[in-house]
Design a protein around this motif. Sequence first.
Motif, PDB file in Angstrom:
ATOM      1  N   THR A   1      39.090 -69.855 -66.981  1.00 16.25           N
ATOM      2  CA  THR A   1      39.938 -68.777 -67.489  1.00 16.25           C
ATOM      3  C   THR A   1      39.286 -67.392 -67.322  1.00 16.25           C
ATOM      4  O   THR A   1      39.747 -66.419 -67.904  1.00 16.25           O
ATOM      5  N   GLY A   2      38.237 -67.337 -66.537  1.00 20.29           N
ATOM      6  CA  GLY A   2      37.715 -66.027 -66.136  1.00 20.29           C
ATOM      7  C   GLY A   2      36.830 -65.335 -67.158  1.00 20.29           C
ATOM      8  O   GLY A   2      36.622 -64.121 -67.065  1.00 20.29           O
ATOM      9  N   ARG A   3      36.265 -66.089 -68.111  1.00 15.28           N
ATOM     10  CA  ARG A   3      35.324 -65.442 -69.048  1.00 15.28           C
ATOM     11  C   ARG A   3      34.023 -65.105 -68.307  1.00 15.28           C
ATOM     12  O   ARG A   3      33.660 -65.759 -67.340  1.00 15.28           O
ATOM     13  N   ARG A   4      33.332 -64.108 -68.807  1.00 17.41           N
ATOM     14  CA  ARG A   4      32.109 -63.669 -68.111  1.00 17.41           C
ATOM     15  C   ARG A   4      30.933 -64.591 -68.465  1.00 17.41           C
ATOM     16  O   ARG A   4      29.999 -64.200 -69.159  1.00 17.41           O
TER      17      ARG A   4
ATOM     18  N   TRP B   1      32.969 -62.000 -58.634  1.00 19.23           N
ATOM     19  CA  TRP B   1      33.081 -63.249 -59.402  1.00 19.23           C
ATOM     20  C   TRP B   1      33.012 -64.499 -58.508  1.00 19.23           C
ATOM     21  O   TRP B   1      33.262 -65.606 -58.971  1.00 19.23           O
TER      22      TRP B   1
ATOM     23  N   VAL C   1      41.058 -61.757 -64.776  1.00 22.74           N
ATOM     24  CA  VAL C   1      39.741 -61.209 -65.108  1.00 22.74           C
ATOM     25  C   VAL C   1      40.017 -59.834 -65.713  1.00 22.74           C
ATOM     26  O   VAL C   1      40.644 -58.994 -65.052  1.00 22.74           O
ATOM     27  N   ASP C   2      39.589 -59.653 -66.954  1.00 21.70           N
ATOM     28  CA  ASP C   2      39.851 -58.390 -67.669  1.00 21.70           C
ATOM     29  C   ASP C   2      41.319 -57.988 -67.597  1.00 21.70           C
ATOM     30  O   ASP C   2      41.664 -56.844 -67.283  1.00 21.70           O
TER      31      ASP C   2
ATOM     32  N   LEU D   1      34.512 -67.432 -60.813  1.00 19.31           N
ATOM     33  CA  LEU D   1      35.869 -67.892 -60.535  1.00 19.31           C
ATOM     34  C   LEU D   1      36.085 -68.438 -59.131  1.00 19.31           C
ATOM     35  O   LEU D   1      37.142 -68.213 -58.548  1.00 19.31           O
TER      36      LEU D   1
ATOM     37  N   ARG E   1      29.151 -61.260 -65.222  1.00 21.09           N
ATOM     38  CA  ARG E   1      30.266 -61.542 -64.309  1.00 21.09           C
ATOM     39  C   ARG E   1      31.025 -62.811 -64.699  1.00 21.09           C
ATOM     40  O   ARG E   1      30.438 -63.750 -65.238  1.00 21.09           O
ATOM     41  N   ALA E   2      32.302 -62.813 -64.331  1.00 20.39           N
ATOM     42  CA  ALA E   2      33.070 -64.061 -64.405  1.00 20.39           C
ATOM     43  C   ALA E   2      32.636 -64.959 -63.247  1.00 20.39           C
ATOM     44  O   ALA E   2      31.973 -64.497 -62.305  1.00 20.39           O
TER      45      ALA E   2
ATOM     46  N   MET F   1      35.041 -71.072 -67.806  1.00 21.84           N
ATOM     47  CA  MET F   1      34.932 -70.740 -66.378  1.00 21.84           C
ATOM     48  C   MET F   1      36.323 -70.564 -65.769  1.00 21.84           C
ATOM     49  O   MET F   1      36.612 -69.534 -65.154  1.00 21.84           O
TER      50      MET F   1
ATOM     51  N   ASN G   1      28.672 -65.799 -66.502  1.00 19.32           N
ATOM     52  CA  ASN G   1      27.409 -65.443 -65.849  1.00 19.32           C
ATOM     53  C   ASN G   1      26.851 -64.250 -66.630  1.00 19.32           C
ATOM     54  O   ASN G   1      26.994 -63.092 -66.237  1.00 19.32           O
TER      55      ASN G   1
END
Length: 545
Positions: free
Chosen positions: A85-88, A268, A112-113, A98, A95-96, A83, A90
């Motif tokens: 570190t912006g991984r998707r 996000w 994010v990406d 954040l 979606r990330a 969470m 959801n």
Amino acid sequence: MDKRTAPLTESKAWKALQDHFAEIRGLHLRELFAGDPARGEAFTLEAAGLFLDYSKNRVTARTLELLADLARERGVGDRVEAMFTGRRINVTEGRAVLHTALRAPRGASVEVDGRNVVPAVHEVLDRMAAFAGAVRSGEWKGFTGMPIRAVVNIGIGGSDLGPAMVCEALRAYATRDIEFRFVSNVDATDFCEATRDLDPRTTLFIVSSKTFTTQETMANARSARAWCLRALEDEAAVARHFVAVSTDAAKVAAFGIDTANMFGFWDWVGGRYSLDSAIGLSTMIAVGPDRFRELLEGFRAMDEHFRTAPVERNMPMILGLLGIWYADFFEAPTVAVLPYDHYLRRFPAYLQQLIMESNGKSVTLDGEAVGAPTSPVYWGEPGTNGQHSFYQLIHQGSHLIPCDFIAFARSLNPLDGHHAMLLSNVLAQAEALAFGKTSAEVAAEGASPALVPHRTFPGNRPSNVILAERLTPAVLGALVALYEHMVFVQGAVWGINPFDQWGVELGKELSRRILPELEAGTEPALAHDGSTNALIRRLRRLAAH
Ligand SMILES: O=P(O)(O)OC[C@H]1O[C@H](O)[C@H](O)[C@@H](O)[C@@H]1O
């Protein structure tokens, strides 16, 4: 495709907890305290200005070890990192997640990406601060040149409950020169009553909607526009009396609000996790940018604690795991949240969306049954009002209802003896619930034998006590983050996605179908079930009279 979650009830820690539960379920808190009088000191935690006493829970040191094992076995720590570190994570919406980036310090990096989102967060915060400052100082003028005296937030769900709760919670810090109102319900009574005594020349509407498509919010925003233009008689007035908070600039523009007056956020940020995003604009106008920053600092302090403290010393982990212990092993259907601070009177309502919309799910990330009960129902009222209403059931009713008590050592409104009375009540309730009063004690007080069963308190009813010195913006931020992360821990253990809300869709879909059918005149063929068809016909008849 690889399975994302192993079956919960087949995990080693789960099985160990089941065996352990069978051993200790009959233990009374009286015995637990008699066997370990130090637990009142030992089973406590401090973090981000909050103190948690969880000693009055039906757990032993072994229970806590096993619950921590469960968290580890379910990979909660890895999910926390995913969470932050912006991984998707959801996955059903791709979606990330954040909300923690909303309170990251200037200069931090959260990607994010491959793109750092923190500069954009601070750019919006800075624009909000400039706008809030201008409204507060009177520099921002209404269309006729008068300063703003009332701010009306139009939004629903996460675009209402968070700011409404915080504006109330931080009222002691808010300007008294501006009135704050919140309109959410599509029932026109909400809008009409909120605006009845307001002057359109001095009223600012904040249309808050992540999607800018929500039926209720759009209907209220249209009515607000008409209300404003009826008095000000010039389209140009909209630019001075309407601002928008949304993730969708095109829809804001299509509604007729200049995007120069729009404050953005991002996909996000979940609606129920958005009170510290631009959705907090009304809060920032109320308490000012400095206090809003303190609120963010409180969130951040709890975020850091959550990310770094070991499971056994981690407040959101402990709160979350205790919740699982009661929901899944004792099968307690509800939890009561009982704030002993009148400023927190909207806190239970806020938590209801945060917790129940997040973890009110029955299938795992893989779409399979969880295999155990998920989120209990959360409810509550501020103390001491609740005591004179429903506490009877908590003390002597047939359901086990774990309680979270929240209290502050110092009052923001000290008035002759009130605060000591308030605090004596919160401690007394937690003590009474835990230890009760035996029939022997009742009889020894001289109660007639017939009355003894009625006056006996079984006790063994668990509670947490959350304390802080004073209700400050930072403490409130920490408190909200505590529950946000509690939800996360529970969702991770259950293997569900706390960040979608597909369960609200069917009702919306059906209401779109029913809406034209309620308009009688021509009789559209009704193809619902027999009950819905009959109710539609009855409402048409009644409305026609
Ligand atoms: O902010 P909005 O897009 O208007 O959404 C407002 C609310 O409506 C939806 O139905 C969701 O259930 C909520 O999670 C959301 O907070």
